[in-house]
Motif scaffolding. Structure first.
Motif, PDB file in Angstrom:
ATOM      1  N   ASN A 210       0.455  -1.285  -0.049  1.00 26.66           N
ATOM      2  CA  ASN A 210      -0.300  -0.136  -0.171  1.00 26.66           C
ATOM      3  C   ASN A 210       0.852   1.068  -0.253  1.00 26.66           C
ATOM      4  OD1 ASN A 210      -2.953   0.798  -0.146  1.00 26.66           O
ATOM      5  ND2 ASN A 210      -2.526   1.080   1.890  1.00 26.66           N
ATOM      6  N   TYR A 211       2.316   1.152   0.632  1.00 26.66           N
ATOM      7  CA  TYR A 211       2.999   2.262   0.421  1.00 26.66           C
ATOM      8  C   TYR A 211       3.145   2.582  -0.820  1.00 26.66           C
ATOM      9  CZ  TYR A 211       7.732   4.759   1.001  1.00 26.66           C
ATOM     10  OH  TYR A 211       8.228   5.779   1.193  1.00 26.66           O
ATOM     11  N   HIS A 212       3.563   2.371  -2.045  1.00 24.44           N
ATOM     12  CA  HIS A 212       3.902   2.109  -3.523  1.00 24.44           C
ATOM     13  C   HIS A 212       2.654   2.522  -3.776  1.00 24.44           C
ATOM     14  CE1 HIS A 212       8.771   1.270  -2.803  1.00 24.44           C
ATOM     15  NE2 HIS A 212       8.003   0.318  -2.345  1.00 24.44           N
ATOM     16  N   LYS A 213       1.714   1.479  -3.589  1.00 23.09           N
ATOM     17  CA  LYS A 213       0.147   1.456  -4.431  1.00 23.09           C
ATOM     18  C   LYS A 213      -0.312   3.296  -4.294  1.00 23.09           C
ATOM     19  CE  LYS A 213      -4.613   0.705  -4.561  1.00 23.09           C
ATOM     20  NZ  LYS A 213      -5.729  -0.494  -4.128  1.00 23.09           N
ATOM     21  N   VAL A 214       0.218   4.018  -2.908  1.00 23.90           N
ATOM     22  CA  VAL A 214      -0.558   5.334  -2.710  1.00 23.90           C
ATOM     23  C   VAL A 214       0.718   6.411  -2.823  1.00 23.90           C
ATOM     24  CG1 VAL A 214      -1.636   6.855  -0.555  1.00 23.90           C
ATOM     25  CG2 VAL A 214      -2.018   4.156  -1.169  1.00 23.90           C
ATOM     26  N   LEU A 215       2.264   6.180  -2.380  1.00 23.19           N
ATOM     27  CA  LEU A 215       2.554   7.259  -2.299  1.00 23.19           C
ATOM     28  C   LEU A 215       3.180   6.994  -3.779  1.00 23.19           C
ATOM     29  CD1 LEU A 215       3.860   7.023   1.407  1.00 23.19           C
ATOM     30  CD2 LEU A 215       2.010   8.639   0.639  1.00 23.19           C
ATOM     31  N   ASP A 216       3.929   6.372  -4.133  1.00 23.61           N
ATOM     32  CA  ASP A 216       4.670   6.407  -6.155  1.00 23.61           C
ATOM     33  C   ASP A 216       3.456   7.465  -6.763  1.00 23.61           C
ATOM     34  OD1 ASP A 216       5.921   4.794  -4.093  1.00 23.61           O
ATOM     35  OD2 ASP A 216       6.275   3.431  -6.149  1.00 23.61           O
ATOM     36  N   PRO A 217       2.535   7.234  -6.804  1.00 20.35           N
ATOM     37  CA  PRO A 217       1.899   8.200  -7.472  1.00 20.35           C
ATOM     38  C   PRO A 217       2.333   9.769  -7.351  1.00 20.35           C
ATOM     39  CG  PRO A 217       0.569   6.872  -7.399  1.00 20.35           C
ATOM     40  CD  PRO A 217       1.740   5.873  -6.296  1.00 20.35           C
ATOM     41  N   LEU A 218       1.948  10.129  -6.022  1.00 17.48           N
ATOM     42  CA  LEU A 218       2.231  11.410  -5.408  1.00 17.48           C
ATOM     43  C   LEU A 218       4.123  11.625  -6.128  1.00 17.48           C
ATOM     44  CD1 LEU A 218       1.467  13.551  -3.963  1.00 17.48           C
ATOM     45  CD2 LEU A 218       2.095  13.009  -1.414  1.00 17.48           C
ATOM     46  N   ALA A 219       4.744  11.289  -5.939  1.00 16.70           N
ATOM     47  CA  ALA A 219       6.480  10.802  -5.005  1.00 16.70           C
ATOM     48  C   ALA A 219       6.397  11.577  -7.228  1.00 16.70           C
ATOM     49  CB  ALA A 219       7.010  10.437  -5.082  1.00 16.70           C
ATOM     50  N   ASP A 220       5.467  10.628  -7.426  1.00 13.24           N
ATOM     51  CA  ASP A 220       6.010  10.823  -9.082  1.00 13.24           C
ATOM     52  C   ASP A 220       5.740  12.243  -9.937  1.00 13.24           C
ATOM     53  OD1 ASP A 220       6.974   8.287  -9.566  1.00 13.24           O
ATOM     54  OD2 ASP A 220       5.404   7.640 -10.171  1.00 13.24           O
ATOM     55  N   LYS A 221       4.369  12.555  -9.219  1.00 12.70           N
ATOM     56  CA  LYS A 221       4.264  13.673  -9.742  1.00 12.70           C
ATOM     57  C   LYS A 221       4.651  15.002  -9.264  1.00 12.70           C
ATOM     58  CE  LYS A 221      -0.386  13.760 -11.495  1.00 12.70           C
ATOM     59  NZ  LYS A 221      -0.164  14.229 -12.681  1.00 12.70           N
ATOM     60  N   LEU A 222       4.960  14.893  -7.815  1.00 15.22           N
ATOM     61  CA  LEU A 222       6.118  15.901  -6.985  1.00 15.22           C
ATOM     62  C   LEU A 222       7.795  15.944  -7.996  1.00 15.22           C
ATOM     63  CD1 LEU A 222       4.202  15.997  -4.320  1.00 15.22           C
ATOM     64  CD2 LEU A 222       4.219  17.894  -6.118  1.00 15.22           C
ATOM     65  N   GLY A 223       8.241  15.285  -8.175  1.00 12.04           N
ATOM     66  CA  GLY A 223       9.835  14.737  -8.202  1.00 12.04           C
ATOM     67  C   GLY A 223      10.158  14.608  -6.924  1.00 12.04           C
ATOM     68  N   ALA A 224       9.564  14.017  -6.405  1.00 12.97           N
ATOM     69  CA  ALA A 224      10.153  13.600  -4.649  1.00 12.97           C
ATOM     70  C   ALA A 224      11.034  12.016  -4.607  1.00 12.97           C
ATOM     71  CB  ALA A 224       8.286  13.856  -4.080  1.00 12.97           C
ATOM     72  N   ALA A 225      11.551  12.507  -3.857  1.00 18.07           N
ATOM     73  CA  ALA A 225      12.215  11.172  -2.870  1.00 18.07           C
ATOM     74  C   ALA A 225      11.401  11.042  -2.077  1.00 18.07           C
ATOM     75  CB  ALA A 225      13.653  11.685  -2.033  1.00 18.07           C
ATOM     76  N   GLN A 226      11.483   9.655  -2.103  1.00 15.95           N
ATOM     77  CA  GLN A 226      10.542   8.928  -0.477  1.00 15.95           C
ATOM     78  C   GLN A 226      11.361   8.160   0.791  1.00 15.95           C
ATOM     79  OE1 GLN A 226       9.074   5.736  -3.430  1.00 15.95           O
ATOM     80  NE2 GLN A 226       7.228   6.872  -2.815  1.00 15.95           N
ATOM     81  N   GLY A 227      10.581   8.664   1.097  1.00 18.16           N
ATOM     82  CA  GLY A 227      11.294   8.062   3.059  1.00 18.16           C
ATOM     83  C   GLY A 227      10.433   7.728   3.936  1.00 18.16           C
ATOM     84  N   ALA A 228      10.617   7.486   4.890  1.00 11.25           N
ATOM     85  CA  ALA A 228       9.770   6.634   6.453  1.00 11.25           C
ATOM     86  C   ALA A 228      10.335   6.546   7.733  1.00 11.25           C
ATOM     87  CB  ALA A 228       9.736   5.228   5.106  1.00 11.25           C
ATOM     88  N   SER A 229       9.006   6.733   8.455  1.00 10.94           N
ATOM     89  CA  SER A 229       9.444   6.681   9.994  1.00 10.94           C
ATOM     90  C   SER A 229       9.946   5.986  10.246  1.00 10.94           C
ATOM     91  CB  SER A 229       8.249   6.338  10.419  1.00 10.94           C
ATOM     92  OG  SER A 229       6.854   5.185  10.578  1.00 10.94           O
ATOM     93  N   ARG A 230      10.571   4.620  10.935  1.00 18.80           N
ATOM     94  CA  ARG A 230      11.368   4.162  11.791  1.00 18.80           C
ATOM     95  C   ARG A 230      10.204   2.967  12.068  1.00 18.80           C
ATOM     96  NH1 ARG A 230      15.336   2.512  16.972  1.00 18.80           N
ATOM     97  NH2 ARG A 230      15.442   1.082  16.587  1.00 18.80           N
TER      98      ARG A 230
END
Length: 311
Positions: A210-230
């Motif tokens: 779900n992390y990739h399903k939900v956040l990948d499209p947002l990161a792609d749109k923004l040209g962003a790096a991806q991070g996460a909590s511990r």
């Protein structure tokens, strides 16, 4: 006063964090020397020579420094420091935090970690208690050794300098460690600590899928790096390289989007210096909201796709 800055690099390019350390060194004042310890690292030395404010570059180019083993580089740093440097500084990166404590031990001095401000020639500020308090530290050591939190200093210009490059003939092989192998994760996205925009996910995303399903499209749109909590990393959602926080990477991008992250103190320590923080969480009492510039209470599985559709 002479300052020795340890270059952070991969034998090919100079890590931008080094520019932040040079900026901190300029706050102290004095001649700034950059040490490039590596193998086949002439290009790094040439790049360091062009950095604004650098007076001299020392190039230690030898196979024993190929992988920058901390034991070997620390011995070299300690030997050079004894030759007339009042300060030894490095970035608070994995490399810097690996080398400098060993160098400080060899010099028999205490060190200052995570410098975020220079008050005077021997007085610095550093965060404690995961950033909830700021300590003002004064050092009377003969040689002041410290790591610099890059996010606290604006980088100097990478061009404009014309420092001389000198070769260091000394080879310091401690003989107590050896390089075995490395596994490099190659990403198409910007490097986390250098990105202008970061999209991070926490335990609230539910799963790695779900992390990739939900956040990948947002990161792609923004040209962003991806991070996460511990919590997300410990749950196996994403690799350790994604972790932002006190025990992960320290970031300060122009925009930090925290999705499904509650905002534990350890996570806040790694991102609260971001210029704009956006929090998306279904818990309106989440601690992350206390540092967020904008926060939205809602189901991330609904909110994020809708946000992506409007970008």
């Amino acid at each position: 006063m002479s300052i020795l800055v340890i270059a952070d690099h991969n034998n090919q390019t100079l890590n931008g964090a080094t520019l932040n350390v040079v900026a901190a060194a300029q706050k102290i004042g004095g001649d700034i020397t950059v040490l490039v310890a590596g193998s086949g690292a002439q290009a790094v030395a040439d790049a360091a020579a062009k950095v604004t404010g650098v007076s001299k570059v020392l190039l230690a180019d030898n196979a024993v420094y190929a992988n920058q083993l901390a034991e070997n580089v620390a011995k070299l740093v300690a030997d050079l420091a004894k030759g007339g440097y009042k300060y030894v500084l490095a970035a608070s990166t994995t490399t810097g935090k690996n080398i400098l404590p060993r160098a400080a031990a060899l010099l028999d001095v205490s060190m200052i970690t995570d410098i975020i401000a220079v008050e005077s020639a021997n007085t610095f500020k550093r965060p404690i208690y995961a950033g909830n308090a700021i300590a003002t530290v004064q050092s009377d050591e003969a040689i002041i050794v410290g790591t610099v939190r890059g996010t606290a200093f604006d980088p100097v210009a990478a061009e404009g300098g014309s420092a001389a490059v000198e070769t260091v003939g000394e080879v310091a092989d401690a003989g107590v460690s050896s390089f075995v192998n490395e596994e490099i994760v190659k990403l198409d996205r910007p490097e986390l600590t250098a990105a202008r925009i970061v999209v991070s996910g926490g335990r609230g995303v539910g799963s790695g899928e779900n992390y990739h399903k939900v956040l990948d499209p947002l990161a792609d749109k923004l040209g962003a790096a991806q991070g996460a909590s511990r919590a997300a990393v410990d749950a196996g959602f994403v690799p350790n390289d994604f972790q932002v926080g006190q025990t992960g990477k320290i970031v300060a991008p122009d925009l930090y989007v925290a999705v499904g992250i509650s905002g534990a103190i350890q996570h806040l320590a790694g991102m609260k210096d971001s210029k704009v923080i956006v929090a998306i969480n279904k818990d309106e009492e989440a601690p992350i909201n206390s540092v967020a510039d904008y926060w939205l209470v809602g189901d991330l599985n609904t909110v994020i796709p809708e946000l992506v559709s409007k970008l």
